[in-house]
Write a protein that holds these residues in place. Structure first.
Motif, PDB file in Angstrom:
ATOM      1  N   ARG A 102       0.812  -1.221   0.000  1.00  0.00           N
ATOM      2  CA  ARG A 102       0.000   0.000   0.000  1.00  0.00           C
ATOM      3  C   ARG A 102       0.841   1.265   0.000  1.00  0.00           C
ATOM      4  O   ARG A 102       0.312   2.347  -0.241  1.00  0.00           O
ATOM      5  CB  ARG A 102      -0.918   0.006   1.212  1.00  0.00           C
ATOM      6  CG  ARG A 102      -1.918  -1.112   1.205  1.00  0.00           C
ATOM      7  CD  ARG A 102      -2.764  -1.064   2.444  1.00  0.00           C
ATOM      8  NE  ARG A 102      -3.585  -2.255   2.536  1.00  0.00           N
ATOM      9  CZ  ARG A 102      -4.158  -2.657   3.636  1.00  0.00           C
ATOM     10  NH1 ARG A 102      -4.022  -1.976   4.746  1.00  0.00           N
ATOM     11  NH2 ARG A 102      -4.886  -3.748   3.638  1.00  0.00           N
ATOM     12  N   HIS A 103       2.123   1.122   0.312  1.00  0.00           N
ATOM     13  CA  HIS A 103       3.034   2.265   0.378  1.00  0.00           C
ATOM     14  C   HIS A 103       4.360   1.877  -0.261  1.00  0.00           C
ATOM     15  O   HIS A 103       4.935   0.841   0.111  1.00  0.00           O
ATOM     16  CB  HIS A 103       3.281   2.686   1.826  1.00  0.00           C
ATOM     17  CG  HIS A 103       2.030   3.046   2.554  1.00  0.00           C
ATOM     18  ND1 HIS A 103       1.254   2.103   3.207  1.00  0.00           N
ATOM     19  CD2 HIS A 103       1.396   4.230   2.709  1.00  0.00           C
ATOM     20  CE1 HIS A 103       0.202   2.707   3.740  1.00  0.00           C
ATOM     21  NE2 HIS A 103       0.268   3.990   3.456  1.00  0.00           N
ATOM     22  N   ILE A 104       4.838   2.705  -1.185  1.00  0.00           N
ATOM     23  CA  ILE A 104       6.103   2.438  -1.862  1.00  0.00           C
ATOM     24  C   ILE A 104       6.997   3.671  -1.721  1.00  0.00           C
ATOM     25  O   ILE A 104       6.656   4.753  -2.223  1.00  0.00           O
ATOM     26  CB  ILE A 104       5.894   2.124  -3.364  1.00  0.00           C
ATOM     27  CG1 ILE A 104       4.949   0.945  -3.566  1.00  0.00           C
ATOM     28  CG2 ILE A 104       7.242   1.907  -4.061  1.00  0.00           C
ATOM     29  CD1 ILE A 104       5.516  -0.402  -3.229  1.00  0.00           C
ATOM     30  N   PRO A 105       8.142   3.537  -1.050  1.00  0.00           N
ATOM     31  CA  PRO A 105       9.083   4.653  -0.984  1.00  0.00           C
ATOM     32  C   PRO A 105       9.675   4.945  -2.371  1.00  0.00           C
ATOM     33  O   PRO A 105       9.844   4.039  -3.184  1.00  0.00           O
ATOM     34  CB  PRO A 105      10.177   4.150  -0.036  1.00  0.00           C
ATOM     35  CG  PRO A 105       9.543   3.038   0.724  1.00  0.00           C
ATOM     36  CD  PRO A 105       8.561   2.410  -0.216  1.00  0.00           C
ATOM     37  N   VAL A 106       9.986   6.210  -2.590  1.00  0.00           N
ATOM     38  CA  VAL A 106      10.596   6.652  -3.846  1.00  0.00           C
ATOM     39  C   VAL A 106      12.044   7.011  -3.548  1.00  0.00           C
ATOM     40  O   VAL A 106      12.324   7.758  -2.607  1.00  0.00           O
ATOM     41  CB  VAL A 106       9.856   7.875  -4.432  1.00  0.00           C
ATOM     42  CG1 VAL A 106      10.433   8.259  -5.779  1.00  0.00           C
ATOM     43  CG2 VAL A 106       8.360   7.613  -4.528  1.00  0.00           C
ATOM     44  N   ILE A 116       4.798   7.011  -2.003  1.00  0.00           N
ATOM     45  CA  ILE A 116       3.543   6.981  -2.748  1.00  0.00           C
ATOM     46  C   ILE A 116       2.632   5.942  -2.096  1.00  0.00           C
ATOM     47  O   ILE A 116       3.043   4.804  -1.879  1.00  0.00           O
ATOM     48  CB  ILE A 116       3.780   6.602  -4.231  1.00  0.00           C
ATOM     49  CG1 ILE A 116       4.740   7.577  -4.911  1.00  0.00           C
ATOM     50  CG2 ILE A 116       2.448   6.514  -4.976  1.00  0.00           C
ATOM     51  CD1 ILE A 116       4.216   8.968  -5.108  1.00  0.00           C
ATOM     52  N   SER A 117       1.417   6.353  -1.801  1.00  0.00           N
ATOM     53  CA  SER A 117       0.438   5.415  -1.247  1.00  0.00           C
ATOM     54  C   SER A 117      -0.504   4.962  -2.348  1.00  0.00           C
ATOM     55  O   SER A 117      -0.587   5.600  -3.404  1.00  0.00           O
ATOM     56  CB  SER A 117      -0.360   6.077  -0.115  1.00  0.00           C
ATOM     57  OG  SER A 117      -1.282   7.017  -0.657  1.00  0.00           O
ATOM     58  N   ILE A 118      -1.236   3.908  -2.083  1.00  0.00           N
ATOM     59  CA  ILE A 118      -2.212   3.423  -3.053  1.00  0.00           C
ATOM     60  C   ILE A 118      -3.265   4.504  -3.314  1.00  0.00           C
ATOM     61  O   ILE A 118      -3.745   4.658  -4.442  1.00  0.00           O
ATOM     62  CB  ILE A 118      -2.848   2.081  -2.606  1.00  0.00           C
ATOM     63  CG1 ILE A 118      -3.644   1.449  -3.746  1.00  0.00           C
ATOM     64  CG2 ILE A 118      -3.679   2.260  -1.360  1.00  0.00           C
ATOM     65  CD1 ILE A 118      -2.822   0.955  -4.892  1.00  0.00           C
ATOM     66  N   GLY A 119      -3.589   5.296  -2.312  1.00  0.00           N
ATOM     67  CA  GLY A 119      -4.537   6.402  -2.492  1.00  0.00           C
ATOM     68  C   GLY A 119      -4.006   7.439  -3.468  1.00  0.00           C
ATOM     69  O   GLY A 119      -4.759   7.964  -4.295  1.00  0.00           O
TER      70      GLY A 119
END
Length: 142
Positions: A102-106, A116-119
């Motif tokens: 649900r959350h991916i660091p950039v 970046i979150s899924i939202g």
């Protein structure tokens, strides 16, 4: 659309903690900031883990309330899925879906620059669809 465009709109502020923070401290940060995850970084600002609300709930379910005093390093995900600014939203959606993240660091050059979150991805995707629909309407009307 790519990750850089999402970060430009939402900002690059990322809440981080050190691996020495306790589970209780991280739970408090998540609650106070109304966020779903924090990135765990070392002294050189390199990503060493990520911890989300569901990870804390899982730790409590598995180890009981005693885990609240444990180091976050004991319960965080150390195999962090990451992306770069040039990744497309479509590729990011595929990554998040296939890895159930649900959350991916950039990252840029190995350093944390955003999250970046899924939202965020859903909002960007909706905006792109709406923009395309407006262009089609203008084309048909014009």
């Amino acid at each position: 659309m790519n990750v850089k465009a999402i970060l430009k709109e939402k900002g690059s502020d990322v809440i981080t903690v050190s691996p020495q923070a306790t589970v209780a401290e991280v739970a408090s940060v998540l609650h106070q900031r109304h966020i779903g995850a924090v990135v765990v970084i070392d002294d050189s600002k390199r990503i060493v883990g990520i911890i989300a609300e569901r990870d804390i709930v899982g730790a409590i379910a598995e180890h009981g309330a005693d885990c609240l005093g444990r180091s976050i390093a004991d319960v965080m995900w150390s195999n962090v899925y990451r992306c770069t600014e040039d990744m497309t939203v479509d590729n990011l959606m595929q990554m998040m879906s296939s890895r159930r993240a649900r959350h991916i660091p950039v990252e840029r050059e190995g350093r944390l620059i955003g999250i970046i979150s899924i939202g965020d991805v859903v909002k960007a995707h909706i905006r792109a669809i709406e923009s395309e629909a407006e262009h089609i309407k203008a084309y048909i009307a014009g």
